[in-house]
Write an enzyme that holds these catalytic residues in place. Structure first.
Site, PDB file in Angstrom:
ATOM      1  N   HIS A 103      37.728  45.585  42.746  1.00 52.62           N
ATOM      2  CA  HIS A 103      37.549  45.887  41.313  1.00 52.62           C
ATOM      3  C   HIS A 103      36.075  46.013  40.980  1.00 52.62           C
ATOM      4  CE1 HIS A 103      37.755  41.489  41.800  1.00 52.62           C
ATOM      5  NE2 HIS A 103      36.870  41.408  40.822  1.00 52.62           N
ATOM      6  N   HIS A 105      33.403  45.861  37.847  1.00 48.46           N
ATOM      7  CA  HIS A 105      33.241  45.331  36.483  1.00 48.46           C
ATOM      8  C   HIS A 105      32.369  46.310  35.698  1.00 48.46           C
ATOM      9  CE1 HIS A 105      34.369  40.996  37.323  1.00 48.46           C
ATOM     10  NE2 HIS A 105      34.091  41.382  38.557  1.00 48.46           N
TER      11      HIS A 105
END
Ligand code: AMP
Length: 145
Positions: A103, A105
């Site tokens: 992931h 951010h």
């Protein structure tokens, strides 16, 4: 079909088994608000294919994620009145990675505000308001599906 791990939190979010506050999605990626934001509108961009980290996933999925950063960050800034953003990725335990599904951010930043990485702990209804503002902007731009 995407590769999934039945025990992975973010795979469950992609599958809709765990609720999330959606920001954007396309064929290859899903974007949603971080529940522990360090700035208003902090969201995550993840590949729909499971990989524990960027290095173990495919180069294509890395590119798809950055395409989604590019597609969404401007609209999110516009929706929230942000004037910049930080893009981050924690790779591995020693870098602070806590969820083992790749992931990125995206942390919107605001003029005159400090640029910290301390979690803000907003209430659920405050996160809902942020999501609604982003959704409205995405709809306006034809980026919502
Ligand atoms: P990292 O330290 O890079 O692995 O970051 C994991 C991020 O996932 C943290 O910022 C968490 O606040 C966020 N997070 C954990 N669970 C959820 C969830 N269910 N929905 C949204 N964000 C989450």
């Amino acid at each position: 079909m995407h590769t999934t791990d039945k025990d992975c939190l973010f795979c469950k979010i992609v599958a809709g088994e765990i609720p999330s506050r959606k920001v954007f999605e396309d064929e290859h990626t899903y974007c949603f608000l971080d529940i522990g934001p360090v700035s208003e509108g902090h969201y995550l961009v993840i590949p729909k294919n499971h990989a524990v980290d960027l290095q173990s996933g495919s180069a294509d999925d890395a590119c798809y994620c950055l395409r989604s950063v590019h597609a969404t960050a401007g609209a999110v800034m516009e929706a929230l009145g942000a004037t910049g953003y930080n893009l981050g990725l924690n790779h591995g335990v020693d870098a602070g990675q806590e969820v083992f599904h790749t992931h990125f951010h995206i942390m919107p930043r605001y003029a005159g505000q400090t640029r910290g990485f301390t979690k803000l702990s907003p209430a659920d209804h405050e996160l809902d308001i942020v999501q609604k503002k982003i959704q409205a902007k995405m709809e306006e731009k034809g980026l919502w599906n």
